[in-house]
Design an enzyme around this catalytic site. Sequence first.
Site, PDB file in Angstrom:
ATOM      1  N   SER A  18      -4.024 -24.129  43.815  1.00 51.54           N
ATOM      2  CA  SER A  18      -3.226 -25.309  44.115  1.00 51.54           C
ATOM      3  C   SER A  18      -2.215 -25.011  45.206  1.00 51.54           C
ATOM      4  O   SER A  18      -2.577 -24.614  46.310  1.00 51.54           O
ATOM      5  CB  SER A  18      -2.555 -25.814  42.829  1.00 51.54           C
ATOM      6  OG  SER A  18      -1.920 -27.043  43.043  1.00 51.54           O
ATOM      7  N   ASP A  70      -5.248 -28.258  47.307  1.00 51.88           N
ATOM      8  CA  ASP A  70      -6.429 -28.807  46.630  1.00 51.88           C
ATOM      9  C   ASP A  70      -6.356 -30.323  46.497  1.00 51.88           C
ATOM     10  O   ASP A  70      -7.194 -30.937  45.836  1.00 51.88           O
ATOM     11  CB  ASP A  70      -6.655 -28.145  45.273  1.00 51.88           C
ATOM     12  CG  ASP A  70      -5.554 -28.449  44.263  1.00 51.88           C
ATOM     13  OD1 ASP A  70      -4.384 -28.542  44.682  1.00 51.88           O
ATOM     14  OD2 ASP A  70      -5.850 -28.571  43.063  1.00 51.88           O
ATOM     15  N   ASP A  73      -1.153 -31.324  48.861  1.00 48.58           N
ATOM     16  CA  ASP A  73      -1.176 -29.872  48.680  1.00 48.58           C
ATOM     17  C   ASP A  73      -2.589 -29.349  48.942  1.00 48.58           C
ATOM     18  O   ASP A  73      -3.508 -30.123  49.211  1.00 48.58           O
ATOM     19  CB  ASP A  73      -0.644 -29.496  47.295  1.00 48.58           C
ATOM     20  CG  ASP A  73      -1.566 -29.901  46.157  1.00 48.58           C
ATOM     21  OD1 ASP A  73      -2.452 -30.743  46.376  1.00 48.58           O
ATOM     22  OD2 ASP A  73      -1.404 -29.372  45.044  1.00 48.58           O
ATOM     23  N   ASP A  80      -4.477 -32.614  45.025  1.00 48.08           N
ATOM     24  CA  ASP A  80      -4.240 -33.421  43.832  1.00 48.08           C
ATOM     25  C   ASP A  80      -2.795 -33.901  43.751  1.00 48.08           C
ATOM     26  O   ASP A  80      -2.494 -34.821  42.997  1.00 48.08           O
ATOM     27  CB  ASP A  80      -4.644 -32.680  42.552  1.00 48.08           C
ATOM     28  CG  ASP A  80      -3.914 -31.363  42.351  1.00 48.08           C
ATOM     29  OD1 ASP A  80      -3.140 -30.945  43.233  1.00 48.08           O
ATOM     30  OD2 ASP A  80      -4.121 -30.733  41.296  1.00 48.08           O
TER      31      ASP A  80
END
Length: 657
Positions: free
Chosen positions: A191, A346, A344, A348
Amino acid sequence: MDLLAAARTGFAAIDADAALKEKGLANLGTWLTHADFAAYRPQIEWLVANAKWSVLLDSFYQIMPFGTGGRRGAVGIGPNRMNLWTLGASVQGHCDYLKQRFPGVNPLQVVLAFDVRQFEDKRKVYNPDLPNPVLHLSSREFCQYAAGVYAANGVHSHILAPDSKRYVATPELSFSIRYLRAHGGLNMTASHNPPDDNGSKFYNDLGAQPVPPEDQLMSEFVDQVTAIKHVAFAEAVRGGKVHFLADAPHRAYIELCRKESLVPPPKNDEIRVVFTPLHGCGGFCAGEVLEAQGFRPIAVPEQATPDGQFPNVTGYPNPELPACMDRAEKLARDRGADLVLATDPDADRIGGLANTQVDGKGSYRFITGNEIAALLTHFKVSQLARAGSLPPSPVVVTTEVTTGQITRIGRSFGVQVVNDLLVGFKYHADVIAQLEANGQYGEIKATAADFLIGTEESHGVLATPGIRDKDSACAVLLLAEAALFEKRQGRTLVDYLDDLNRKYGYYRNELLNIVMTGLEGKVNMARMLDTMRKSPPRTIGGLPVASVEDLHDEAGRMGPFKGDTDRAARNFLIFRLGGTGGISAKVCLRPSGTEPKAKAYMEVASEPWKPGTPQAEWDAACAAVDAQVQKIATDFLSLAMATVGQTPPPGGDKLSR
């Protein structure tokens, strides 16, 4: 064995439990002698020779815990680091779990996704002149290795082709599992963590991360792994057990997000939106959705290219931090943009900056995660109500640590509100799953189609039951449309936030990070929580502690533990404070599940503005809330650190506003 003798002597000087030191020595012995770990030996020998005892003990004292649906941490050498062995053991356990979960199903299928990161030892832990199996290891390579483990166990994988230039973001993975009717999934991502970290997140057949007791069952399968079955990725492809993802799931995902649109699209240059994926995957989901809906996002060129080192990002690529949007803000200022949006790595989570003037010539105000949550909840509910399109039994979902303003907003529209979830969108997904299966969650009766929006303070939003994890694409679309709607009224998002504060009360929510790294930090963190649990403070920030709720209490509202994973997630204390002058306050304390720190969530709120109240009086009420939350932060940090015989670092209690 001279290496082990040296390590034993070195570990003796570290203040840690003797049993953990012995475990560390045993694991170290295995990695020094077993053929599977021979490639790591040169670096281990160098760490011993250079007396890197803290690094060695922290790397070997345990097998990295399989918690919150997977493993996440620093890439490196040892069982307490992310490497092909810790990933392989996780995937092997997942295969065994899937066979138990879906008996007789053949073939089992999973969808695999990965982010942009690649390990380059930026922390300079290892000797760059020696062989190092983890150096340059990318999320893509981790995922291809996982596909080889799945294939060796007879499980088919859906993954992007090796020459693909695009990425599958976290929310698209969730959607694709459902679209392809797969039995689970894996995402290789850390992440918004630093570039030297990585992690594995496992998903169920609903496209969500498992909740207790299922996550406990999967964890037990992982813990029982003694051997990892594996074939090379190329062999798995030749054997027909790897399928390269076509474009259909991606297009369907984009169209699902576009259906969340609530206002007519912008015309020409009606609104200017700067967008940055911060070198991550966001351009392949959030950026595409904005473009498709006519927003013509202005790219930050130096951050548009996927790059796992995040070279042009100030600090970490985390849109919870205003500093990472500094380049986007400069571009926005140059272009007179109304809004800055960021995702960010990834994709999400989202972040945003709003112009304070409708002509685009003002300064930019950072929008906090709690403000995004409240604003988008109000925007979606109010727009649907205005259009007469609210479902029969509408439901809004949020967590215990997200702003209480959402509860007031939802109830003002007659919407059912779930507001006491633990941290993590797997719990939001569980609400939807229970509504889908039973037509009920707790006392709330509804269907999955009644779900409107789920939010979390850490910049996460879920706006459709067709996805079961937080999703930046729907979130940026709604935020851009909210800005567009306000601009059409001659207003800004800042005006919108001010109106929400007046109507529902001024809420100040802050997160205090109590950082405790390494093995010593883990021991101190546990001691802190235990002490605060057994001897809670009587006052915090000058306010009396009216009640304490310990979610570890099995006689409490959450009932008996559903396993060790549930026990870990419920290591959570809530201090509700008695306020004065219309102020209400609370503090929640929990250890982070993914980072070496404890998190204290503080909330102070005023009553709503009363018609006729002079502006000066309202400003004074808001200032009192700001002052009170700072007092709570200063006092609580001191109280927490004192439980482990420490004092707060200089500026450790400093808040952002």
